[in-house]
Design a protein around this motif. Sequence first.
Motif, short mmCIF file in Angstrom:
data_model
loop_
_atom_site.label_atom_id
_atom_site.label_comp_id
_atom_site.label_asym_id
_atom_site.label_seq_id
_atom_site.Cartn_x
_atom_site.Cartn_y
_atom_site.Cartn_z
N UNK A 30 102.50 4.12 76.24
CA UNK A 30 103.25 3.06 75.58
C UNK A 30 102.40 1.85 75.18
N UNK A 31 101.33 1.62 75.91
CA UNK A 31 100.59 0.40 75.62
C UNK A 31 99.51 0.60 74.57
N UNK B 31 101.57 -4.03 71.31
CA UNK B 31 100.73 -3.16 72.14
C UNK B 31 101.08 -3.30 73.62
N UNK B 32 101.24 -4.54 74.07
CA UNK B 32 101.55 -4.75 75.48
C UNK B 32 103.04 -4.81 75.75
N UNK B 33 103.83 -4.86 74.68
CA UNK B 33 105.29 -5.00 74.80
C UNK B 33 105.66 -6.25 75.59
N UNK B 34 105.00 -7.33 75.26
CA UNK B 34 105.30 -8.62 75.87
C UNK B 34 105.41 -9.67 74.78
#
Lengths: 390, 168
Positions: A63-64, A214-217
Motif C-alpha cells: 500500500x505504501x 504514498x504514505x496515506x497520511x
Amino acid sequence: MNDLLRDTLTERAAATEPPPLDLDGIIAAGNHRAARRRTLGILGGAAATAAVVAGGATVLRPRDEQPQPARPGPFSQRRATFALGNEIHYGSEVVSVAPHTVTAFVQTDAGFVFLNAENAIHVADRSGVRSLGKSAWRLTADHRGNLVGWVESLNDHGESVVYDVAARRELVRTPIGNKIPKYASLAHGPEIVALDGGTAYFGTLDGLYRWDIRTNRGEFMAKVSPVAVRTVTAGQLVYQQPLGQAGTGLSLKVGPTLTTGTRTTYNGQQAFLSPHATYLVTQPDDAMMGIQPSWAGLQLFGVTADRGGPLPRPYWNFFFGQWLDDTNFTAAGLRSGTNADVVDLLTCNASSSACTVVAKEFSKLTFSKQPPRVAPFALPTGRPIIDRGE
Amino acid sequence: MAEATGFAEFATSRHGALFRYAYLLTSDRGLAEDLVQEALVKTYVGWHRLRDPANAEAYTRRAITTTAIGWWRRKSWRAERPYDDVPDLPVSSDDATARVWLWRELQKLPPRQRAALVLRYYEDLTEPQTAEVLGCSVGTVKSQVSDALKKLRARLGSDVVLKAGMTE
C-alpha cells in the motif's frame, strides 16, 4: 465483557459494506503468479525459490508504494477528446462505452473514467468497460498518471477516495473532514480538489487537506470552503478571493500556499492551470448566464509567461476541455450567429491564442427538458455540463 | 476451467464474510480489501491442492490472518491506518460509547491477540479451530485470548463494562 466484545465486533462488521469483488483481477493475478512459479521452477535451485517469494509480492503492490508504470499507459497521450452519447472520441479513435451514456469523464494513462446517467463510476479502455460499483458527482484526475479521485456520499459523511486505474485498487479512502452535521444545509459538498503527482488535495467540509498518497497520511491546511481552492498543479494552488468566502469568489490567485505567491488577481471561478503552471484558463461558474462581454466565457492568462491575447471572437462562448501539454489546450467553442447552438472542438495555443478546429460541429449545446439537464456532450474535466436554469 | 468455476463460486459467495473478517483485523477498509484480494489470489493458486473445497474458507481465513500479521511486522500497517473510524452505516446509540471505546482499544492489541479475539468472539470458532487458523497450539490460543481480555479490562476499567450492563 465477552458479550460487549461480541456486540462490538458484530456491529462493526455489519456496518462495513464489502467492496465489489474483482474476480477477474484475482484470477489474472493468480494465473500470473502460477505461471511465474512454473517458470522459476524450471530454473530450479534455491535462487529460484527465493525469487518466487520475492515475486509473489509484486502482483499486489504494498500500500505504501506509489504506482510506477513500467511503460507508458495505453492512453498516456493527451489528444483532443470529447464524449458524445455512448462514445468517447479520443482523437480519431472511438472508444465505445455502450450501453452507458457518458455525462462526465476524465482521462488517465490507463483509461477513461466516466460517470453514466446514474452517476455510477466506470472505467473504459480498449478492452471494454468495467464498473467500479461506486458513484460520485464529480471526478478528478491529474494531467498525467493513472489516478482518479472522487468523493462518495454516505448517510452521515463523505469519503475521499483515490483510485489507481492501472492497478485496479483504491490507494486512499478516508472520511476525514467530511462528517456531515445534523440539519446542515451545505453550500458546497466535499470535493477532490486536485491530484498533483503524489499528493491529493481534499476539499472537505472541515477545510482543505493535503494528502500524501504514498504514505496515506494527510495534513490539515486551512479552514476554508471545500471549493475555496479550485485546483493545484505543479505545487501551485489556485484559490479564490476572498479566501474565506463560503460561496465561490469571483477572482482567483495563484501561489504555492494560500498566503504567498503572485499578487496578480485573475478573473473567473473555475480554473484550469497548465501542467507546469505556466498558463491559467478560467471560466465563470455558469457560462450561459449572459457573462459580459459575452465572448469571454473562458479567459486565458499567463502566470509565468505571456499569453498570446484574447481568444478568437467567432465563438461567443467556450467550455474548457483539457491541457494537451503546457501550452496547448482543447475547448468546445459555441458559435455565434445563426448556428448559435452548434459547438466545434478546438485546440488552442496559449502562447499565440490561435485556435484550430479539430472536430467541426461535433455536437449541439441543447438540453433535455427533463432533469438532470445535461448537455449531450462532455469534455474531460470530470464534471457534466448542466443547465441549472429554471 | 472447472477449477476456475469452483473458485469463482467460492469467492463470490464468501467474499463479503471474508472482507468483514479482514476489516475486524485491520479496522481499515483499504487494508482489508488488500488482505482479502491477496488471500484469494493465494487460494486460487492453491485451489487444486484443496482436496475438499469446504476447506477453502479456512485456508483463505488463515491466509488473511498470516498476511495481516506479516504486514504488521513490517510496520507498513501501523504506519498508515489512522483514519477509518467511521462505519459505513449509522450505529444505534445504546451502549455506543462503550463499543466505540472497546473498538479503539481492540486496535491497540497485538495482531495475534486481536485475531484470536475476532476468531473466538466474532467467528465463534472453538479453541482448536482458532489454533488451526492461527497456526499455533490450543494453549497459545488460550493465553492470547486471556492476555487480550486482561488488557482490555485494564484499559477500559470496570465502569465501562458496568455501564454497558455486561457480565462475564
